[in-house]
Design a protein around this motif. Structure first.
Motif, PDB file in Angstrom:
ATOM      1  N   TRP A 137     -13.298  -8.173  -5.614  1.00 25.48           N
ATOM      2  CA  TRP A 137     -14.135  -7.056  -5.195  1.00 25.48           C
ATOM      3  C   TRP A 137     -13.749  -6.607  -3.795  1.00 25.48           C
ATOM      4  O   TRP A 137     -13.380  -7.425  -2.955  1.00 25.48           O
ATOM      5  CB  TRP A 137     -15.612  -7.484  -5.177  1.00 25.48           C
TER       6      TRP A 137
ATOM      7  N   VAL B 296     -23.544  -6.526  -5.620  1.00 29.26           N
ATOM      8  CA  VAL B 296     -22.777  -6.324  -6.846  1.00 29.26           C
ATOM      9  C   VAL B 296     -23.603  -6.940  -7.956  1.00 29.26           C
ATOM     10  O   VAL B 296     -23.785  -8.154  -8.014  1.00 29.26           O
ATOM     11  CB  VAL B 296     -21.384  -6.992  -6.769  1.00 29.26           C
TER      12      VAL B 296
ATOM     13  N   ALA C 197     -21.851  -8.986 -11.752  1.00 26.94           N
ATOM     14  CA  ALA C 197     -20.477  -9.232 -11.296  1.00 26.94           C
ATOM     15  C   ALA C 197     -19.655  -9.907 -12.393  1.00 26.94           C
ATOM     16  O   ALA C 197     -18.437  -9.740 -12.450  1.00 26.94           O
ATOM     17  CB  ALA C 197     -20.489 -10.092 -10.037  1.00 26.94           C
TER      18      ALA C 197
END
Length: 185
Positions: A159, A127, A130
């Motif tokens: 997430w 990710v 983020a």
């Protein structure tokens, strides 16, 4: 903490120390388990079998060590800044790392035959961006299939573990007024 061995581990600079929980006695010292260029250890976790210690460092390195003797087993692709969290997902045999580079990585902890392991395996998932600022902490819920990250941007974001998809955030008028320093499911 290792319930199996009855020990807990502490990171001190570039070394890992093991202490017996029942009496507080020092039972193992693994000095200089990471290279000087990696910097000091900033985050640490045990694998589900309590045979490996996974450490993250201030210069973004992530190293898998033998818990018994501190010997390096392998590294994973490094982060671009200080590693702020290392988690182990036992059911999926994955290592989750978060960093001040605003990224969250999920790495495979597959066992390799000697000589076959890639020296620095790339993450299974990443990710990127983020948060708007450093990722300062991370928590994992295997039953929910979620990863939560906290940041110096005063927010908590959630997430999907499997796909790295953004699920939601806690920020804004009802959010935090300072850096998020710890999370737990």
């Amino acid at each position: 903490f290792s319930p199996l061995a009855g020990t807990f581990f502490a990171a001190v600079e570039r070394s890992v120390l093991a202490w017996r929980a029942r009496d507080g006695a020092l039972c193992a010292q693994h000095h200089h388990v990471v290279d000087a260029r990696a910097g000091d250890i900033t985050a640490m976790a045990l694998d589900d079998r309590e045979r490996k210690i996974i450490v993250g460092t201030q210069n973004g390195y992530v190293q898998v060590l033998n818990a018994e003797n501190g010997a390096p087993l392998r590294g994973v692709r490094r982060h671009g800044a200080c590693v702020s969290a290392v988690l182990y997902n036992g059911p999926d045999k994955c290592i989750v790392t978060a960093s001040w580079d605003r990224r969250v990585h999920v790495h495979d902890d597959q066992e390799y035959d000697p000589g076959e392991a890639p020296p620095y395996a790339p993450p299974l998932r990443c990710v990127r961006a983020a948060h708007a600022e450093d990722v300062t902490c991370c928590a994992l819920s295997h039953p929910l299939g979620l990863v939560a990250t906290g940041s110096s941007d005063f927010s908590v974001r959630v997430w999907d573990f499997q796909f790295g998809a953004f699920e939601g955030a806690c920020a804004g008028a009802h959010g935090h007024k300072a850096e998020v320093t710890s999370l737990a499911f």
